[in-house]
Design an enzyme around this catalytic site. Structure first.
Site, PDB file in Angstrom:
ATOM      1  N   TRP A 103       0.816  -1.214   0.000  1.00 46.98           N
ATOM      2  CA  TRP A 103       0.000   0.000   0.000  1.00 46.98           C
ATOM      3  C   TRP A 103       0.847   1.261   0.000  1.00 46.98           C
ATOM      4  CZ3 TRP A 103      -4.471  -0.453  -1.989  1.00 46.98           C
ATOM      5  CH2 TRP A 103      -5.224  -1.608  -1.787  1.00 46.98           C
ATOM      6  N   ASP A 173      -1.615   6.654   6.300  1.00 49.35           N
ATOM      7  CA  ASP A 173      -2.702   5.812   5.812  1.00 49.35           C
ATOM      8  C   ASP A 173      -3.046   4.829   6.929  1.00 49.35           C
ATOM      9  OD1 ASP A 173      -4.374   3.950   4.654  1.00 49.35           O
ATOM     10  OD2 ASP A 173      -3.076   3.512   2.934  1.00 49.35           O
ATOM     11  N   LYS A 197     -12.436  -1.369   5.826  1.00 44.17           N
ATOM     12  CA  LYS A 197     -11.627  -2.335   6.558  1.00 44.17           C
ATOM     13  C   LYS A 197     -12.156  -2.463   7.987  1.00 44.17           C
ATOM     14  CE  LYS A 197      -9.278  -2.542   2.865  1.00 44.17           C
ATOM     15  NZ  LYS A 197      -8.010  -1.946   2.497  1.00 44.17           N
TER      16      LYS A 197
HETATM   17  C1  LIG Z   1      -7.583  -1.280   1.335  1.00 46.38           C
HETATM   18  C2  LIG Z   1      -6.510  -0.277   1.514  1.00 46.38           C
HETATM   19  C3  LIG Z   1      -6.391   0.828   0.649  1.00 46.38           C
HETATM   20  C4  LIG Z   1      -7.302   1.029  -0.552  1.00 46.38           C
HETATM   21  O1  LIG Z   1      -8.605   1.243  -0.186  1.00 46.38           O
HETATM   22  P1  LIG Z   1      -9.740   1.521  -1.297  1.00 46.38           P
HETATM   23  O2  LIG Z   1     -10.864   2.056  -0.492  1.00 46.38           O
HETATM   24  O3  LIG Z   1     -10.026   0.208  -1.938  1.00 46.38           O
HETATM   25  O4  LIG Z   1      -9.205   2.514  -2.256  1.00 46.38           O
HETATM   26  C5  LIG Z   1      -5.382   1.723   0.909  1.00 46.38           C
HETATM   27  N1  LIG Z   1      -4.542   1.567   1.932  1.00 46.38           N
HETATM   28  C6  LIG Z   1      -4.635   0.520   2.786  1.00 46.38           C
HETATM   29  C7  LIG Z   1      -3.663   0.398   3.904  1.00 46.38           C
HETATM   30  C8  LIG Z   1      -5.618  -0.438   2.597  1.00 46.38           C
HETATM   31  O5  LIG Z   1      -5.708  -1.482   3.433  1.00 46.38           O
END
Ligand SMILES: *Cc1c(COP(=O)(O)O)cnc(C)c1O
Length: 361
Positions: A103, A173, A197
Site C-alpha cells: 500500500w 494511511d 476495513k
Molecule cells: C484497502 C486499503 C487501501 C485502498 O482502499 P480503497 O478504499 O479500496 O481505495 C489503501 N490503503 C490501505 C492500507 C488499505 O488497506
C-alpha cells in the site's frame, strides 16, 4: 453465529458489528418516522444533516480530534488519497515516503506523478517483513511531508513507534487500523482511512486534516480534488456517500458504547494474542513478519508448502471460516481480525487449525 452468518476473515470489505447491522435493518424501511430509508433521503434534508453531524461528532469524541482539524468524508476510497495528498500538500514539490509494503508502494507510484519522492527507508530487502528504523532519517529541509502506511494490510506489519519527522508534517494511511487503538491526532498533519476495513461499507474515506494544510491557492486543481472544497462544504459539495456515512456513524456510536478506543485496543490485543500464541506454538504454521511489528488486524501466516496452504484454505472455507487465502502477491494465508471480529471467531479458527495440524501429522 446468528442468521447463519460466517466468521469472515476478509481483509476488506470486512465484518461489521452485528448489533449495528441489526439497527440498520430495523431502520431500513422507515428511518425514525421520516417515512423513508436513508438511501432514499436528500442529503440536503434536516434529518440527513443530523446524521452526518452526529457521525462527525462521534468520531471527534472517539479520537479526541482537536478543533483545528477538519473531518472530511470523501468518495474514491483510500486510493484517491494516493493522488490527492501530493496534489494538495506538495508545496515545494518534494515528499519523503517510507516503503513498507504494497500500500505504501501504490502511494509512492502516484506521488511520483506529482513531484519528487524520496524513499528515505524501505523494508523491501526482506520482503516487507519488518518496519525500518526511522529515528534518524535523512529528511531535506524543504520536504513537504513524511508519508507512512501505518498498517500494511497485505504484509501484516504495523508501526508501534511513529517515525521521527524532524518537525515535518506526518501523513498516515490508517485504513486497516483505523479506530483499533487510541491515536494522538496532533502527532499528524493528515490521517486518512478507507472505511471498509475497520468501520463500514466500501466507497468512502475519512480524512482528518490539520486546517493550516488546507490551501486556497490551488485553483487549477479540479475542484473535487481540493481538500478546501470538501472542508468548506461540510463534505457535501456534491452528494456524499450518504449510506456509508450513516453506517459509519452507527459504528462510531457502537465503539463509544463499548468504552472507546482504549477498550478496543484491549480487546484487539487480547484477540490477536490468541492467534499469535497459536502460531508461535505450532509446528505446521508460522507467522511471516517480525514479532515486534506484528499487526493486530492482519495476520499473514504460512505452512512449509503452497500445496498445504491451499489445502488449509479449502478446509477452513468448508468449515465456515471465510476469506483466509493470503493476498496473491504474498501467498499463504491471512486472517484479518478487525474490531468487529468476535474473539469467539478467532478462538474457533485456532481450534480448527490445531485440529487440522493434529490430524495431519
Ligand atoms: C484497502 C486499503 C487501501 C485502498 O482502499 P480503497 O478504499 O479500496 O481505495 C489503501 N490503503 C490501505 C492500507 C488499505 O488497506
Amino acid at each position: 453465529m446468528k442468521y447463519g452468518r460466517t466468521f469472515n476473515f476478509s481483509a476488506g470489505p470486512a465484518m461489521m458489528p452485528e448489533p449495528v447491522l441489526e439497527e440498520i435493518r430495523d431502520e431500513m424501511m422507515n428511518y425514525r418516522g421520516s417515512g423513508m430509508c436513508v438511501m432514499e433521503m436528500s442529503h440536503r434534508s434536516k434529518v440527513y444533516q443530523q446524521i452526518i453531524d452526529e457521525a462527525e461528532q462521534d468520531l471527534r469524541d472517539l479520537m479526541n480530534i482537536p478543533s483545528n482539524y477538519k473531518v472530511l468524508f470523501i468518495q474514491g476510497g483510500a486510493t484517491l488519497q494516493f493522488s490527492m495528498i501530493p496534489m494538495n500538500l506538495m508545496k515545494n514539490g518534494k515528499a519523503v515516503y517510507i516503503e513498507t509494503g504494497a500500500w505504501s508502494n501504490k502511494a509512492i507510484k502516484e506521488a511520483k506523478k506529482v513531484g519528487e519522492v524520496i524513499v528515505a527507508a524501505s523494508s523491501k530487502d526482506k520482503n516487507y517483513t519488518y518496519i525500518p528504523d526511522c529515528s534518524d532519517l535523512d529528511i531535506p529541509e524543504d520536504t513537504d511531508y513524511v508519508y507512512i502506511c501505518e498498517n500494511e494490510t497485505i504484509h501484516g506489519t504495523t508501526w508501534n513507534k511513529l517515525p521521527n519527522t524532524k518537525g515535518h508534517v506526518l501523513v498516515s494511511d490508517q485504513s486497516s487500523m483505523f479506530l483499533s487503538k487510541p491515536c494522538n491526532v496532533s502527532d499528524y498533519g493528515l490521517i486518512y482511512a478507507g472505511v471498509q476495513k475497520n468501520v463500514g461499507p466500501a466507497g468512502m474515506v475519512v480524512v482528518i486534516i490539520r486546517e493550516d494544510l488546507i490551501r486556497d491557492d490551488l485553483t487549477d486543481l479540479p475542484i473535487y480534488l481540493q481538500y478546501k472544497t470538501h472542508a468548506d462544504n461540510g463534505s457535501m459539495y456534491n452528494t456524499p456517500n450518504c449510506w456509508a456515512i450513516y453506517c459509519c456513524g452507527k459504528v462510531f456510536k457502537y465503539l463509544k458504547s463499548l468504552g472507546g478506543l482504549e477498550a478496543m485496543h484491549r480487546m484487539n490485543l487480547d484477540k490477536a494474542k490468541v492467534f499469535y500464541d497459536f502460531l508461535d506454538s505450532s509446528k505446521m504454521f508460522r507467522g511471516t513478519v517480525e514479532k515486534d511489528v506484528r499487526s493486530l488486524m492482519n495476520i499473514p501466516f504460512v505452512t512449509d508448502s503452497a500445496e498445504l496452504d491451499a489445502e488449509v484454505v479449502a478446509a477452513t472455507k468448508a468449515a465456515g471460516y471465510d476469506n483466509l487465502k493470503g493476498h496473491k502477491s504474498v501467498g499463504g494465508l491471512r486472517a484479518s481480525v478487525y474490531n468487529a471480529m468476535p474473539k469467539e471467531g478467532v478462538e474457533a479458527l485456532v481450534k480448527f487449525l490445531k485440529d487440522f495440524e493434529a490430524n495431519h501429522s
